[in-house]
Motif scaffolding. Structure first.
Motif, PDB file in Angstrom:
ATOM      1  N   LYS B  52      20.041 -65.076 -48.394  1.00  0.00           N
ATOM      2  CA  LYS B  52      21.102 -66.115 -48.227  1.00  0.00           C
ATOM      3  C   LYS B  52      21.137 -66.025 -46.473  1.00  0.00           C
ATOM      4  O   LYS B  52      20.908 -65.026 -45.724  1.00  0.00           O
ATOM      5  N   LEU B  53      21.371 -67.295 -46.155  1.00  0.00           N
ATOM      6  CA  LEU B  53      21.629 -67.511 -44.698  1.00  0.00           C
ATOM      7  C   LEU B  53      23.015 -67.767 -44.154  1.00  0.00           C
ATOM      8  O   LEU B  53      23.829 -67.950 -44.642  1.00  0.00           O
ATOM      9  N   HIS B  54      23.211 -66.636 -43.251  1.00  0.00           N
ATOM     10  CA  HIS B  54      24.645 -66.254 -42.792  1.00  0.00           C
ATOM     11  C   HIS B  54      24.731 -66.794 -41.469  1.00  0.00           C
ATOM     12  O   HIS B  54      23.699 -66.767 -40.664  1.00  0.00           O
ATOM     13  N   ALA B  55      26.090 -67.274 -41.092  1.00  0.00           N
ATOM     14  CA  ALA B  55      26.408 -67.408 -39.655  1.00  0.00           C
ATOM     15  C   ALA B  55      26.455 -66.369 -38.790  1.00  0.00           C
ATOM     16  O   ALA B  55      27.158 -65.481 -39.492  1.00  0.00           O
ATOM     17  N   SER B  56      26.132 -66.249 -37.542  1.00  0.00           N
ATOM     18  CA  SER B  56      26.474 -65.081 -36.840  1.00  0.00           C
ATOM     19  C   SER B  56      27.397 -65.288 -35.660  1.00  0.00           C
ATOM     20  O   SER B  56      27.728 -64.460 -34.945  1.00  0.00           O
ATOM     21  N   VAL B  57      27.570 -66.675 -35.503  1.00  0.00           N
ATOM     22  CA  VAL B  57      28.408 -67.088 -34.158  1.00  0.00           C
ATOM     23  C   VAL B  57      29.484 -68.055 -34.969  1.00  0.00           C
ATOM     24  O   VAL B  57      29.377 -68.542 -36.122  1.00  0.00           O
ATOM     25  N   ALA B  58      30.697 -68.104 -34.441  1.00  0.00           N
ATOM     26  CA  ALA B  58      31.585 -69.162 -35.009  1.00  0.00           C
ATOM     27  C   ALA B  58      31.148 -70.527 -34.212  1.00  0.00           C
ATOM     28  O   ALA B  58      30.935 -70.663 -32.875  1.00  0.00           O
ATOM     29  N   GLY B  59      31.174 -71.656 -35.085  1.00  0.00           N
ATOM     30  CA  GLY B  59      30.518 -72.897 -34.468  1.00  0.00           C
ATOM     31  C   GLY B  59      30.585 -73.755 -35.659  1.00  0.00           C
ATOM     32  O   GLY B  59      30.612 -73.724 -36.810  1.00  0.00           O
ATOM     33  N   VAL B  60      29.424 -74.893 -35.027  1.00  0.00           N
ATOM     34  CA  VAL B  60      29.343 -76.116 -36.058  1.00  0.00           C
ATOM     35  C   VAL B  60      27.774 -75.716 -36.533  1.00  0.00           C
ATOM     36  O   VAL B  60      27.045 -75.819 -35.685  1.00  0.00           O
ATOM     37  N   VAL B  70      23.455 -72.708 -35.835  1.00  0.00           N
ATOM     38  CA  VAL B  70      24.875 -72.987 -35.545  1.00  0.00           C
ATOM     39  C   VAL B  70      25.222 -73.048 -33.982  1.00  0.00           C
ATOM     40  O   VAL B  70      24.677 -71.968 -33.411  1.00  0.00           O
ATOM     41  N   LYS B  71      25.770 -74.129 -33.636  1.00  0.00           N
ATOM     42  CA  LYS B  71      26.173 -74.207 -32.316  1.00  0.00           C
ATOM     43  C   LYS B  71      27.365 -73.791 -31.961  1.00  0.00           C
ATOM     44  O   LYS B  71      28.454 -74.416 -32.677  1.00  0.00           O
ATOM     45  N   PRO B  72      27.434 -72.621 -31.057  1.00  0.00           N
ATOM     46  CA  PRO B  72      28.682 -71.999 -30.880  1.00  0.00           C
ATOM     47  C   PRO B  72      29.660 -72.896 -29.809  1.00  0.00           C
ATOM     48  O   PRO B  72      28.947 -73.964 -29.248  1.00  0.00           O
ATOM     49  N   LEU B  73      30.981 -72.825 -29.971  1.00  0.00           N
ATOM     50  CA  LEU B  73      31.872 -73.743 -29.065  1.00  0.00           C
ATOM     51  C   LEU B  73      31.859 -73.216 -27.610  1.00  0.00           C
ATOM     52  O   LEU B  73      31.708 -74.105 -26.798  1.00  0.00           O
ATOM     53  N   LYS B  74      31.603 -72.199 -27.660  1.00  0.00           N
ATOM     54  CA  LYS B  74      31.747 -71.591 -26.022  1.00  0.00           C
ATOM     55  C   LYS B  74      30.816 -70.503 -25.893  1.00  0.00           C
ATOM     56  O   LYS B  74      30.644 -69.398 -26.723  1.00  0.00           O
ATOM     57  N   THR B  75      29.950 -70.809 -24.913  1.00  0.00           N
ATOM     58  CA  THR B  75      28.678 -69.842 -24.746  1.00  0.00           C
ATOM     59  C   THR B  75      28.058 -69.917 -23.279  1.00  0.00           C
ATOM     60  O   THR B  75      28.614 -70.521 -22.651  1.00  0.00           O
ATOM     61  N   ARG B  76      27.339 -68.983 -23.161  1.00  0.00           N
ATOM     62  CA  ARG B  76      26.556 -68.878 -21.843  1.00  0.00           C
ATOM     63  C   ARG B  76      25.630 -69.853 -22.299  1.00  0.00           C
ATOM     64  O   ARG B  76      25.354 -70.364 -23.338  1.00  0.00           O
ATOM     65  N   TYR B  77      24.730 -70.188 -20.973  1.00  0.00           N
ATOM     66  CA  TYR B  77      23.850 -71.295 -21.312  1.00  0.00           C
ATOM     67  C   TYR B  77      22.478 -70.789 -21.979  1.00  0.00           C
ATOM     68  O   TYR B  77      22.098 -69.732 -21.433  1.00  0.00           O
ATOM     69  N   ASN B  78      22.093 -71.478 -23.005  1.00  0.00           N
ATOM     70  CA  ASN B  78      20.932 -71.259 -23.528  1.00  0.00           C
ATOM     71  C   ASN B  78      19.680 -72.169 -22.993  1.00  0.00           C
ATOM     72  O   ASN B  78      19.820 -73.519 -23.380  1.00  0.00           O
ATOM     73  N   GLY B  79      19.043 -71.844 -22.324  1.00  0.00           N
ATOM     74  CA  GLY B  79      18.013 -72.716 -21.590  1.00  0.00           C
ATOM     75  C   GLY B  79      16.967 -73.195 -22.554  1.00  0.00           C
ATOM     76  O   GLY B  79      16.820 -72.735 -23.498  1.00  0.00           O
ATOM     77  N   LYS B 104      21.943 -66.122 -19.754  1.00  0.00           N
ATOM     78  CA  LYS B 104      22.327 -64.496 -19.937  1.00  0.00           C
ATOM     79  C   LYS B 104      21.584 -63.592 -19.120  1.00  0.00           C
ATOM     80  O   LYS B 104      22.133 -62.769 -18.501  1.00  0.00           O
ATOM     81  N   LEU B 105      20.455 -64.044 -18.524  1.00  0.00           N
ATOM     82  CA  LEU B 105      19.781 -63.184 -17.281  1.00  0.00           C
ATOM     83  C   LEU B 105      19.630 -64.342 -16.263  1.00  0.00           C
ATOM     84  O   LEU B 105      19.655 -65.650 -16.422  1.00  0.00           O
ATOM     85  N   ASN B 106      19.394 -63.648 -15.165  1.00  0.00           N
ATOM     86  CA  ASN B 106      19.302 -64.418 -13.906  1.00  0.00           C
ATOM     87  C   ASN B 106      17.690 -65.051 -14.060  1.00  0.00           C
ATOM     88  O   ASN B 106      16.917 -64.591 -14.631  1.00  0.00           O
ATOM     89  N   SER B 107      17.716 -66.281 -13.619  1.00  0.00           N
ATOM     90  CA  SER B 107      16.610 -67.136 -13.817  1.00  0.00           C
ATOM     91  C   SER B 107      15.733 -66.796 -12.367  1.00  0.00           C
ATOM     92  O   SER B 107      16.184 -66.361 -11.554  1.00  0.00           O
ATOM     93  N   VAL B 108      14.587 -67.193 -12.436  1.00  0.00           N
ATOM     94  CA  VAL B 108      13.609 -67.203 -11.464  1.00  0.00           C
ATOM     95  C   VAL B 108      12.982 -68.189 -10.986  1.00  0.00           C
ATOM     96  O   VAL B 108      12.610 -69.174 -11.882  1.00  0.00           O
ATOM     97  N   ILE B 175      31.593 -75.700 -15.733  1.00  0.00           N
ATOM     98  CA  ILE B 175      32.485 -75.955 -17.265  1.00  0.00           C
ATOM     99  C   ILE B 175      31.717 -75.533 -18.099  1.00  0.00           C
ATOM    100  O   ILE B 175      30.349 -75.152 -17.991  1.00  0.00           O
ATOM    101  N   SER B 176      32.171 -75.553 -19.485  1.00  0.00           N
ATOM    102  CA  SER B 176      31.172 -75.026 -20.706  1.00  0.00           C
ATOM    103  C   SER B 176      30.139 -75.798 -20.814  1.00  0.00           C
ATOM    104  O   SER B 176      30.047 -77.123 -20.864  1.00  0.00           O
ATOM    105  N   PRO B 177      29.051 -75.224 -21.028  1.00  0.00           N
ATOM    106  CA  PRO B 177      27.741 -75.940 -21.214  1.00  0.00           C
ATOM    107  C   PRO B 177      27.762 -76.919 -22.410  1.00  0.00           C
ATOM    108  O   PRO B 177      26.929 -77.910 -22.394  1.00  0.00           O
TER     109      PRO B 177
END
Lengths: 292, 294, 218, 267, 274
Positions: B52-60, B70-79, B104-108, B175-177
């Motif tokens: 079965k497919l479950h959601a792992s974050v709260a979102g749409v 699932v797109k979370p409402l508030k998150t760090r930036y996913n590039g 999540k990690l510093n970019s280079v 602001i939130s991404p």
């Protein structure tokens, strides 16, 4: 504090904004404008008095707890006031462990210095039996979020919490040589503190050749030296402290003091008005608490 | 003239949530079963258990063909490759810069993926390696594009176009991404006299207008002349408008910003810091959007 | 100066060597009722900050029976360390560490000499290269001026001064002295003489213990 | 307080015998018929004795004596920073301020207490603007101050002493910092107050009782430290600051002289 | 040239001097550095003394406080000596809790006080079982140039001799403590312990009062504490084994030094009284 390295150009932008003929800060304020503040008293039920202050995104909770204790031998006929500041790791991860300690002691020493004279808060009224019993006010300041200008915010929170403080009435019965103290448990039989001459801290940040009040975090990073003043409603100065790694010209210190005095008086009056207004709204008022 | 704007919480205007908020469709919380159909593919924010497919974050929940995310409402930036981002240099390393981009990690940013002054196709000499701090040093802001996403999720950036590079005078907002609308262009020269860059990572850069002909030099020559007062007021107004939009969780893109800017003209810039003023502005925008059907 | 005949002898000594399995060398020494366990590790790794370029770093930890080590324990620790450092050919193991840990089990007099002797046995057990052996003997002077060798706790309490000497096994010169109480120069000299004689017994005891251990392992 | 196993410990609680003094002088006003008790004029400073370079092991050192106020300072470095986590192209300055246990009427603790920590910070902020930190990147200069006896103006004397020690250590500076302090007593200003004259919060009830401490860089006319205590009105505090500045200017030549002489004797 | 040798081969440099019976600073092997004692300079302390042995400087201040005696020794007061090696005295010490060296020195001073019985603890009694004096003696090293132990003992003894205690009584009716500042009593100091430290260099040179350089190069240290003509401590923590004759030489020198030091303290004390 959360130290972000800002770029030269960003700093220049802020600096020029303040030096302009019609100063315009990053968020449109003038040099002597405070950001929006919201205050609520009586938010923590098991304290003698409490207040929560939001100054833009600086968030501070102050609790006052009055406890019976023994006066210190140096001043046997007055009560004590003790400040404790806690920088919560919620505010920034850098405060974790002992990270916030330095800032916390700095805030608490400035606060206690502001209140370290009998004019600002009458500690004598807190004495019950000289040399034996007095009230000790433990004032806890909890820093929930930092968005700059922590000292001013903390002092405003403290003053509001003291305004909100209620100390149970005490009667002293003398039987032979024994003194007995009786605490009133009637919640309305209480004493309040006179805070009309308690100070608020006004921090003036020197940026370039000019100074601003209520500096945001970004502005604090541009600032070389700050002058902190405890100002009472009368306009007297209860404490003065220069801070930061820069130095100041005597002339500009006098200028800054002048501004600080003026703003401090406005700040004190507005604060007192708001507190009285809030009290008038009385029981109808619903405590909003910590939800926005 | 000093102003102190202070009030007690009870005096705050009525909460704006009187209008019943529209029920959001497809809202899930972690552990919710999204589907039992095995024909779908597992995307971000989901996991499979017992077929079965479950959601792992709260979102749409979002579906693209067979892929479910699932797109979370508030998150760090996913590039994502091709995104425009704004970042701050935090470290100068061997032949690369470390850049903070709210991910999540510093970019280079590799030395080989920047344009150096004096020609795009210049070879990187040892001399350049020694001058790295001269080009970009700790604290500098850059705009860049995501070139690649490495195995561990670390973003590799490039600035090999004249529109990217070091940023000059201006102000940065965070602001939130998820509020940034993905569009064809994230660089806008607004008619009111200022430019904005809407980074996909939630960083927004507002600066005085740039002349595209002459100023796009990768930012190595910085103009530190004082910005005129009127432009400065525009920048401050835009800043407060965008923050008002973000505060009320409105999607941010050039049109919404311009609406907010125009609505705010009724007030002074300073007053926009007050909550009742911002809600009034937001009301005005919402009305206008409904009218125009955008 | 008269030396009491019966007090001329040391109390019986027993020891056990190499009974701790994890350490490189260990010894439990009992002199009378005084007992000390010593274990030692090394030569082995050493923290970079403590590394010495041309010799081994000798460290001694002394643990009292109860409580945290106090200042007096630190002084003891320093004394034992310096004494051990003197005998160890530390130049053979540069940039390494030799750790000696002493645990007080019971103190019934002449404690310091028991510590040092037990440390020497542990060093022997671990086959650390040594310049020579060391033997520690304690004596005390009573208020009448009588000298008692290897006193127990009761005798120590009654005395006016306690002196501990450590001798090397080569020329029987004085490696370490530690005293408490006050005494005259003459008393000091006679104590020194008496302890030197007794130290020869300690060396013999070392030899016997090692023989016993070797014959067991062969 | 937990027992300190690294020190020789005495009984757990002790009391100063002076609390129980029977024939205590009743606290009179700090001025007797408008004059100071030690016979000084209001703006007269006590004789100042300065000596740089007396600690052989330190890079730089200084000793200052103003009547019974005795402060000694040692400077070490620039040397490698122990904790290397924070990278900076600028040097670091640290200050450790300590009252000797016997330096005050009240017994002091061995560990640094809150007041000493606060004074360390104030001292640091007074010195930092004067030191050219960019001349020793990544390194650290340590300033250690011990007050051997406090007869007033401990902080001001420490500022002067520390900057003298920094100069003696050959640390590059923009200027020397001179400290000075004044007691405000109504409309009178007492320069260089003694311990007896210093402001104590509990026995002052009125407005305009307090003290001001400043650190001045005399040749570039910049104030690097400024603190005040007590409730004072604006005009009085401005006047006090001006008075302190004048005092600093008066002391400055003495400092210069002491430094020049010490250099002369070295060569 | 001489300086290069000193930097690169300090041992060789010293050996060259010692073979000619002289030390690099011009002293003979058995010569102490000039000793300066300054008594009673700290007026906030009940007793104080500053001692300089060449560069080595130690200041001792004594703070007297009232305390309850221990139950098993109702008549005994307390003397609590501590040696503070503050980071200001040498680059090798760091701020914070006392390090090993400071602890060892503190204990050494405690032992000297105990062995020499220089103050009778019963003299510190005010009311038996109730109230006694606690003398907190702090020796702060201001300049660490070797042989701090000798300087500590010298400063402590000088400060003790300088100590004046106010008259304290306990009112029998009210049990209140009463202090009379006007009447003070000098503390009785029975003996004058003097410590003398020798460094052993290259297994056979014995030099007195070593500097910090000499201490680091030495192969052994021996400290002898004497009171008048008697010994109250011989402390040799390891190091080169010494022949009896060498120890005897040290003892003789120590007794000689003891006389000089006692005279110095007494003279300084007298000049103060006059």
């Amino acid at each position: 504090m959360a130290d972000v390295n800002y770029s030269e150009a960003e700093k220049t932008f802020i600096l020029h904004g303040i030096q302009d003929k019609f100063p315009c800060r990053e968020d449109g304020r003038g040099c002597e404008d405070y950001r929006h503040m919201e205050i609520e008293t009586g938010v923590v039920s098991n304290t003698s008095g409490s207040a929560r202050l939001r100054l833009a995104n600086t968030d501070i909770l102050v609790g006052v707890k009055a406890e019976l204790g023994v006066p210190s031998p140096e001043k046997p006929d007055s009560g004590c006031i003790e400040f404790f500041v806690d920088c919560s790791a919620n505010a920034t991860p850098e405060f974790e462990g002992r990270g916030g300690e330095e800032l916390a002691t700095e805030i608490s020493t400035v606060l206690s210095r502001c209140y370290d004279n009998s004019g600002c808060l009458d500690l004598k009224s807190l004495c019950i039996i000289p040399k034996q019993q007095c009230w000790i006010l433990y004032i806890d300041v909890l820093l929930l979020e930092c968005g700059g200008n922590l000292f001013d915010a903390a002092s405003i929170g403290v003053k509001a919490a003291l305004y909100n403080t209620r100390i149970p009435n005490v009667t002293v019965n003398q039987e032979d040589d024994e003194m007995e103290i009786e605490l009133s448990d009637d919640p309305y039989d209480v004493n309040r503190l006179d805070i009309s001459s308690s100070p608020c801290i006004v921090t003036l940040s020197k940026i370039g050749h000019y100074h601003v009040v209520d500096a945001s975090q970004k502005e604090e990073a541009c600032c070389l030296a700050r002058l902190m003043m405890g100002v009472t409603a009368k306009g007297t100065i209860s404490a003065l402290k220069k801070e930061g790694w820069g130095s100041l010209n005597p002339e500009s210190i006098f200028d800054m003091m002048e501004t600080g005095k003026k703003i401090g008086q406005v700040l004190n009056t507005s604060l007192l008005n708001v507190l009285e207004e809030e009290e008038k709204s009385g029981n109808k008022r619903k405590t909003v608490g910590f939800l926005k | 003239m000093a102003t102190v704007d202070i009030r007690f919480v009870g005096a705050r205007g009525k909460k704006d949530n009187i209008e019943t908020v529209e029920e959001i469709q497809n809202l899930v919380t972690p552990g919710d079963i999204i589907t039992t159909d095995t024909g779908f593919m597992r995307g971000h924010g989901t996991f499979m258990e017992n077929e079965k497919l479950h959601a792992s974050v709260a979102g749409v929940v979002e579906r693209v063909n067979k892929l479910i995310c699932v797109k979370p409402l508030k998150t760090r930036y996913n590039g994502e490759i091709g995104d425009v981002v704004i970042g701050r240099i935090i470290e100068v390393c061997q032949r690369r810069w470390k850049v903070e981009t709210h991910s999540k990690l510093n970019s280079v940013l590799m030395l080989s993926s920047v344009n150096l002054p004096g020609g795009e196709l210049r070879r990187r000499s040892e001399e350049d390696e020694k001058l790295m701090r001269h080009y970009l040093k700790e604290g500098d802001l850059i705009s860049a594009e995501v070139q690649n996403i490495m195995g561990d999720g670390c973003l590799s950036l490039h600035t090999r176009s004249l529109k990217y590079g070091k940023l000059g005078q201006g102000t940065l907002l965070s602001i939130s991404p998820s509020l940034i609308k993905r569009r064809k262009t994230h660089f806008h020269n607004l008619p009111c006299g200022a430019s904005i860059i809407l980074g996909n990572n939630g960083y927004v850069w507002i600066s005085p207008n740039v002349n595209e002909e002459t100023d796009n030099t990768g930012g190595y020559e910085q103009n530190l002349e004082p910005v005129p007062n009127d432009v400065r007021i525009v920048v401050a107004r835009l800043r407060n408008s965008i923050l008002a939009l973000a505060d009320h969780h409105m999607i941010i893109y050039d049109t919404s910003i311009m609406y907010a800017y125009e609505a705010s003209l009724l007030f002074t810039v300073k007053d926009m810091l007050k909550p009742e003023v911002t809600s009034e502005i937001i009301d005005l925008i919402q009305q206008r959007m409904e009218l125009e059907g955008t | 100066m008269e030396v009491d005949r019966t007090s001329h002898e040391l109390r019986p000594m027993t020891c056990e060597l190499g009974h701790l399995s994890r350490s490189d060398g260990s010894a439990t020494l009992t002199q009378g009722d005084t007992t000390v366990i010593t274990s030692m590790y090394g030569p082995g790794d050493v923290r970079i900050s403590k590394e010495i370029i041309d010799k081994a770093t000798v460290e001694v930890t002394y643990r009292p029976k109860i409580g945290l080590p106090k200042c007096s324990d630190k002084l003891k620790e320093r004394l034992i360390r310096n004494t051990c450092e003197t005998v160890i050919l530390s130049g053979l193991h540069p940039r390494t560490g030799i750790d000696i840990i002493l645990q007080e089990m019971q103190n019934s007099g002449s404690f310091l000499s028991c510590c040092i002797n037990s440390a020497c046995l542990a060093l022997l057990d671990a086959s650390i290269p040594l310049k020579y052996l060391i033997a520690a003997v304690t004596c005390c002077i009573s208020d009448k001026g009588e000298i008692t060798l290897d006193p127990d706790l009761k005798q120590e309490k009654k005395s006016v001064a306690i002196l501990t000497f450590v001798f090397d096994s080569k020329d029987f010169n004085v490696v370490t002295v530690s005293t408490s109480g006050s005494f005259s120069n003459e008393q000091f000299q006679s104590c020194l003489m008496a302890c030197r004689e007794a130290s020869k017994h300690v060396i013999t005891f070392y030899r016997e213990s090692m023989l016993k251990k070797l014959s067991k392992s062969v | 307080m937990p027992l300190d196993s690294r020190r020789i410990c005495g009984p757990e609680s002790t009391q100063s015998p002076h609390i129980f003094t029977v024939n205590k002088d009743i606290k009179s006003d700090i001025l007797l018929n408008g004059e100071r008790k030690d016979g000084r004029k209001l703006d007269q400073i006590r004789p100042l004795f300065l000596r740089p370079g007396l600690i052989s092991q330190a890079k730089g050192s200084a000793y200052i004596e103003q009547n019974h106020t005795k402060v000694i300072c040692a400077v070490y470095g620039p040397r490698e920073v122990m904790r290397k986590e924070d990278f900076s192209m600028k040097g670091q300055l640290t200050c450790e301020f300590k009252f000797a246990t016997f330096s005050c009427k009240k017994k002091r603790q061995h560990q640094q207490d809150a007041e000493e920590k606060d004074l360390s910070v104030q001292l640091l902020e007074a010195l930092e603007p004067a030191v050219q930190l960019d001349k020793f990147p990544k390194a650290q200069v340590n300033v250690y101050i011990t007050v051997l006896q406090n007869d007033g103006i401990a902080l001001a004397a420490s500022i002067t002493c520390a900057s003298l020690a920094l100069a003696d250590a050959g640390i590059e500076m923009y200027d020397i910092v001179v400290g000075s302090s004044a007691r405000i007593h109504g409309d009178v200003m007492l320069v260089d107050p003694s311990e007896e004259e210093e402001y104590r919060s509990q026995d002052c009830k009125d407005v305009n009782e307090g003290k001001v401490v400043i650190g001045l860089m005399p040749s570039i006319n910049q104030i690097s430290a400024l603190t005040s205590k007590g409730e004072i009105d604006f005009e009085t505090i401005s006047q006090a600051i001006k008075t302190c500045i004048q005092t600093c200017q008066k002391v400055y030549p003495v400092l210069q002289n002491a430094l020049v002489n010490s250099v002369k004797t070295k060569t | 040239m001489a300086n290069d040798l000193k930097t690169f081969q300090p041992k060789e440099y010293y050996r060259k001097f010692l073979e000619k019976d002289v030390r690099p600073d011009g002293r003979e092997l058995g010569e102490c550095r000039s000793t300066v004692v300054n008594i009673g300079s700290i007026t906030t302390a009940e007793g104080s003394a500053l001692v300089k042995l060449g560069n080595t400087t130690v200041i001792c201040g004594i703070k007297a406080e009232l305390a309850n005696p221990k139950a098993d020794e109702p008549k005994n007061g307390y003397i609590v000596p501590n040696v503070e090696l503050s980071p200001m005295c040498s680059a090798q010490f760091r701020p914070g809790a006392p390090g090993e060296q400071a602890q060892v020195l503190s204990q050494f001073v405690v032992d000297v006080l105990q062995n020499s019985e220089c103050v009778n603890l019963q003299d510190l009694c005010i009311v038996s079982g109730k109230l006694v004096w606690m003398l907190q003696c702090d020796m702060i090293c201001l300049d660490y140039d070797g042989n701090v132990a000798d300087a500590c003992v010298l400063s402590l003894v000088s400060a003790l001799k300088n100590t004046c205690l106010p008259k304290v009584t306990v009112n029998e009716e009210t049990q209140a403590i009463e202090t009379d500042d006007k009447i003070t009593n000098n503390l009785k100091v029975q003996t004058t312990p003097v410590s003398t430290t020798f460094a052993i260099f290259d297994d056979h040179f014995v030099i007195v009062d070593p500097t910090i350089e000499e201490e680091t190069l030495a192969t052994g240290i021996i400290t002898i504490v004497t009171k008048e003509k008697k010994l109250c401590m011989v402390h040799k923590p390891g190091g080169t084994p010494l022949k009896d004759s060498q120890i005897q030489l040290c003892i003789d020198r120590a007794i000689e030094r003891s006389g000089q030091a006692t005279k110095l303290i007494d003279e300084t004390q007298c000049s103060l009284d006059r």
